[in-house]
Design a protein around this motif. Structure first.
Motif, PDB file in Angstrom:
ATOM      1  N   ALA A  60       0.723  -1.117   0.088  1.00 33.00           N
ATOM      2  CA  ALA A  60      -0.146   0.153   0.007  1.00 33.00           C
ATOM      3  C   ALA A  60       0.914   1.256   0.004  1.00 33.00           C
ATOM      4  O   ALA A  60       2.121   1.333   0.666  1.00 33.00           O
ATOM      5  CB  ALA A  60      -0.985  -0.203   1.287  1.00 33.00           C
ATOM      6  N   PRO A  61       0.352   2.364  -0.724  1.00 28.17           N
ATOM      7  CA  PRO A  61       1.331   3.590  -0.483  1.00 28.17           C
ATOM      8  C   PRO A  61       1.202   4.036   0.782  1.00 28.17           C
ATOM      9  O   PRO A  61       0.379   3.956   1.709  1.00 28.17           O
ATOM     10  CB  PRO A  61       0.661   4.440  -1.537  1.00 28.17           C
ATOM     11  N   GLY A  62       2.410   4.821   1.015  1.00 29.71           N
ATOM     12  CA  GLY A  62       2.745   5.421   2.443  1.00 29.71           C
ATOM     13  C   GLY A  62       2.563   6.942   2.484  1.00 29.71           C
ATOM     14  O   GLY A  62       2.867   7.591   3.242  1.00 29.71           O
ATOM     15  N   ASN A  63       2.359   7.562   1.055  1.00 29.33           N
ATOM     16  CA  ASN A  63       2.624   8.984   0.982  1.00 29.33           C
ATOM     17  C   ASN A  63       1.267   9.514   1.020  1.00 29.33           C
ATOM     18  O   ASN A  63       1.234  10.912   0.670  1.00 29.33           O
ATOM     19  CB  ASN A  63       3.242   9.270  -0.390  1.00 29.33           C
ATOM     20  N   GLY A  64       0.047   8.957   1.265  1.00 31.47           N
ATOM     21  CA  GLY A  64      -1.190   9.558   1.490  1.00 31.47           C
ATOM     22  C   GLY A  64      -1.845   9.628   0.337  1.00 31.47           C
ATOM     23  O   GLY A  64      -3.025  10.046   0.178  1.00 31.47           O
ATOM     24  N   CYS A  66      -3.422   7.566  -3.485  1.00 30.12           N
ATOM     25  CA  CYS A  66      -3.839   6.111  -4.022  1.00 30.12           C
ATOM     26  C   CYS A  66      -3.017   5.764  -5.203  1.00 30.12           C
ATOM     27  O   CYS A  66      -2.776   6.332  -6.216  1.00 30.12           O
ATOM     28  CB  CYS A  66      -5.299   6.024  -4.133  1.00 30.12           C
ATOM     29  N   GLY A  85       0.217   7.618  -5.882  1.00 29.25           N
ATOM     30  CA  GLY A  85       0.950   6.747  -4.713  1.00 29.25           C
ATOM     31  C   GLY A  85       2.256   6.118  -4.901  1.00 29.25           C
ATOM     32  O   GLY A  85       2.469   6.250  -6.088  1.00 29.25           O
ATOM     33  N   GLY A  87       3.064   2.974  -3.843  1.00 26.53           N
ATOM     34  CA  GLY A  87       3.120   1.593  -3.606  1.00 26.53           C
ATOM     35  C   GLY A  87       3.921   0.711  -4.284  1.00 26.53           C
ATOM     36  O   GLY A  87       4.338   1.428  -5.235  1.00 26.53           O
ATOM     37  N   ASN A 122     -10.108   0.378   1.276  1.00 25.37           N
ATOM     38  CA  ASN A 122      -9.212   1.150   0.865  1.00 25.37           C
ATOM     39  C   ASN A 122      -8.631   0.274  -0.446  1.00 25.37           C
ATOM     40  O   ASN A 122      -7.721   0.732  -0.875  1.00 25.37           O
ATOM     41  CB  ASN A 122      -7.799   1.157   2.085  1.00 25.37           C
ATOM     42  N   CYS A 159      -5.243   2.344  -1.779  1.00 26.11           N
ATOM     43  CA  CYS A 159      -5.034   3.585  -0.923  1.00 26.11           C
ATOM     44  C   CYS A 159      -4.162   3.333   0.454  1.00 26.11           C
ATOM     45  O   CYS A 159      -4.452   1.832   0.997  1.00 26.11           O
ATOM     46  CB  CYS A 159      -6.452   4.117  -0.650  1.00 26.11           C
ATOM     47  N   PRO A 160      -3.858   4.358   1.029  1.00 30.08           N
ATOM     48  CA  PRO A 160      -3.170   4.121   2.274  1.00 30.08           C
ATOM     49  C   PRO A 160      -3.935   3.618   3.227  1.00 30.08           C
ATOM     50  O   PRO A 160      -5.178   3.995   3.184  1.00 30.08           O
ATOM     51  CB  PRO A 160      -2.720   5.725   2.573  1.00 30.08           C
ATOM     52  N   GLY A 161      -3.330   2.749   4.189  1.00 30.70           N
ATOM     53  CA  GLY A 161      -4.416   2.118   5.184  1.00 30.70           C
ATOM     54  C   GLY A 161      -4.810   0.827   5.018  1.00 30.70           C
ATOM     55  O   GLY A 161      -5.529   0.049   5.501  1.00 30.70           O
TER      56      GLY A 161
END
Length: 178
Positions: A60-64, A66, A85, A87, A122, A159-161
């Motif tokens: 999953a992406p970590g930069n906020g 998607c 994103g 990811g 997400n 998406c993040p999360g």
């Protein structure tokens, strides 16, 4: 007077009896026949032939933002990436298109839809594609009951999360009819 009416009544009765006798003896019944035929074609059948739409191992992406990961209907095509994103696709060869098999003998119209989304909010499956596109005749020249493989591609938004672990609860449904 009674005698006159009675005489007329008897004469009309005799005349009618004579006519009925003449008509009854001069008409004849005749019969004919035709045949009745029907050709039963095979019914449309759908089989999920083990081809799950599998996006493989992703982070999953970590930069906020998607990511959108795209699987083509072309076997062996690389996993596409869009979105902003960050990811990651860990293995370049662990994804696969989905597949169904249709069986029939006449042109079939078919479509696919996401009938159940992933339970993790997400993750969103969308933009499903088909190859070959509908409609198709599995046996265009013979009318035989044959099968037609149908490939399914699509997009997965991550998406993040998104929770770590296997997510396999989204369902794709194919609908087919003559």
């Amino acid at each position: 007077m009674k005698t006159k009416h009675l005489t007329r009544l008897v004469m009309v009765g005799l005349l009618m009896a004579g006519l009925l006798t003449f008509v009854a003896t001069s008409t004849k019944a005749i019969t004919g026949s035709i045949s009745s035929t029907v050709t039963i074609e095979c019914a449309v059948e759908i089989a999920a032939n083990g081809g799950s739409l599998d996006f493989g191992y992703l982070a999953a992406p970590g930069n906020g933002n998607c990511d959108v990961w795209t699987i083509s209907t072309t076997d062996g095509a690389s996993l596409g990436h869009s979105g902003s994103g960050n990811g990651t696709d860990f293995l370049g060869s662990d994804h696969s298109r989905g597949s169904f098999t249709l069986t029939g003998s006449e042109p079939i119209t078919y479509s696919v839809a996401v009938s159940t989304q992933f339970s993790d909010g997400n993750l969103t499956l969308s933009n499903l594609t088909l190859s070959p596109t509908s409609p198709q005749d599995p046996s265009p020249s013979t009318g035989a009951c044959t099968t037609l493989p149908v490939a399914v591609g699509g997009d997965l938004q991550v998406c993040p999360g998104a929770a770590q672990g296997l997510h396999n609860d989204a369902v794709i449904t194919i609908t087919a009819n003559y």
